[in-house]
Write an enzyme that holds these catalytic residues in place. Structure first.
Site, mmCIF file in Angstrom:
data_model
loop_
_atom_site.group_PDB
_atom_site.id
_atom_site.type_symbol
_atom_site.label_atom_id
_atom_site.label_comp_id
_atom_site.label_asym_id
_atom_site.label_seq_id
_atom_site.Cartn_x
_atom_site.Cartn_y
_atom_site.Cartn_z
ATOM 1 N N ALA A 3 0.922 -1.229 0.025
ATOM 2 C CA ALA A 3 -0.071 0.165 0.217
ATOM 3 C C ALA A 3 0.908 1.390 0.120
ATOM 4 O O ALA A 3 1.883 1.451 0.807
ATOM 5 C CB ALA A 3 -0.960 0.015 1.146
ATOM 6 N N ASP A 14 9.042 11.309 1.300
ATOM 7 C CA ASP A 14 8.525 9.901 1.808
ATOM 8 C C ASP A 14 9.893 8.975 1.754
ATOM 9 O O ASP A 14 9.655 7.765 1.598
ATOM 10 C CB ASP A 14 7.092 9.524 1.798
#
Length: 393
Positions: free
Chosen positions: A19, A133
């Site tokens: 995910a 990220d």
């Protein structure tokens, strides 16, 4: 622009790969090719914006260490981003999965270097991109775990947007991101430093805290500038890599290096086999100092300096020829042992003999032997130990 493909040509499987920001990733087949597909559900406006941002950014990127986009598709309700499939999984799975494979410092530096190359590229675009990220989950491995590619650009932004919203994964976030200050390339540098520490410890960042699963405790540690414990770093990690970690994780963004500087430093570390300068006391009055350098022509050299109390120092300099590095290491041992028996005169003669050996080696070609480069360091250590027993000035 990303190529628009017919959704009917995409055969989704039930295999869930992970995910990312804004959507699940599943394995699929497209034109008889295994691919990975990120599925965006547009129930939320934020997810829709993230999807468009990721697709836009990936359409502008062409780098060997960034995941390659094949196309996009839609069925009217959801959007699908088609990407190359890397079957060896993420760096996070490699570090913490059931198999627990061992890896060398050299391999960790290789991973870090490839990530640094990709980030340096992103930061140098006409419209520089900040990933926001960087973490092991977003590093996908391939080529028998030797190489990696950065994925998941759902939170990425170009620096002209002047973003101040708190985005990313908390354990890897820079203090200024937590404080809702402007996102810059130095935020990626901080996250990179955290990940480098993780590679050299095989521990989750902030797992040393009394309550390591508390978001508040982690946020407090980051915003206050609390440092990750360097004593947890593996013992064979070069000192230069430790210093790089600390520079990347500096609470002051201005003191952090650029990704281009990091790429250059790690490239030198990797090409040199992470050779480390070292000092070896030989007796009460004599110390040997072994250092590695790159001369003005770009060639690597090794220097051995003998510092003696109240006596002139002696320096020996050895060019390091990649193809013959192992033979050079053995030559260093042999010639330095001879020097130990006869003193200054033989030291000078040893230097000339070694230069002759190196000159011969240079004529034998330039075929790369990275492992041989590491052997030079090992053989030099052995040579210095032998001198400790035999050297008499």
């Amino acid at each position: 622009m990303v190529k628009q493909v017919d959704f009917a040509e995409v055969k989704l499987s039930e295999k869930f790969l992970g995910a990312g920001s804004g959507g699940a990733v599943r394995k699929a087949t497209f034109q008889n090719q295994e691919i990975a597909v990120k599925i965006f559900d547009f129930l939320e406006e934020t997810i829709k914006k993230n999807a468009e941002r990721e697709i836009t950014h990936l359409s502008e990127i062409d780098h060997e260490n960034v995941i390659r986009v094949i196309g996009r598709a839609s069925n009217g309700k959801k959007d699908y981003l088609l990407m190359e499939y890397l079957e060896e999984g993420s760096l996070h799975n490699y570090l913490y999965g059931d198999d627990k494979w061992e890896y060398t410092v050299e391999q960790a530096v290789r991973w870090a270097l490839q990530c640094a190359k990709a980030l340096a590229y992103l930061h140098s675009l006409d419209r520089p991109i900040v990933h926001r990220d960087i973490k092991p989950q977003n590093m996908l491995l391939y080529n028998q775990h030797e190489d990696l590619k950065i994925c998941d650009f759902g939170l990425a932004t170009d620096m002209s947007n002047n973003k101040t919203d708190m985005q990313g994964t908390l354990r890897y976030m820079a203090p200024e991101a937590i404080k809702h200050l402007k996102y810059t390339a130095k935020c990626d540098v901080y996250s990179f430093g955290i990940m480098l520490w993780e590679l050299m410890t095989r521990q989750l960042p902030y797992s040393h805290l009394e309550n390591p699963n508390s978001q508040y405790a982690i946020m407090k540690a980051i915003s206050s500038g609390e440092k990750l414990p360097m004593e947890a770093v593996r013992s064979d990690c070069p000192e230069g890599i430790k210093q790089l970690m600390e520079c990347c994780m500096d609470i002051n963004p201005e003191k952090r290096p650029s990704m281009k500087e990091i790429e250059k430093f790690l490239g030198e570390q990797y090409e040199s086999g992470t050779d480390e300068d070292f000092i070896k006391p030989l007796d009460e009055d004599t110390v040997a100092v072994v250092t590695y350098h790159v001369d003005s022509s770009g060639s690597r050299i090794m220097r051995v300096d003998f510092w003696r109390h109240q006596l002139p120092s002696i320096r020996m300099t050895f060019p390091i020829v990649k193809r013959e590095a192992e033979r050079l290491g053995k030559t260093v041992v042999r010639e330095m042992a001879k020097a130990a028996a006869d003193g200054d005169r033989e030291v000078r003669r040893a230097e000339k003999d070694t230069e002759r050996e190196t000159s011969r080696a240079a004529h034998n070609g330039e075929r790369e032997t990275r492992r041989a480069g590491q052997d030079v360091g090992r053989e030099t250590v052995r040579a210095v130990k032998k001198i400790g027993k035999k050297l008499r000035f």
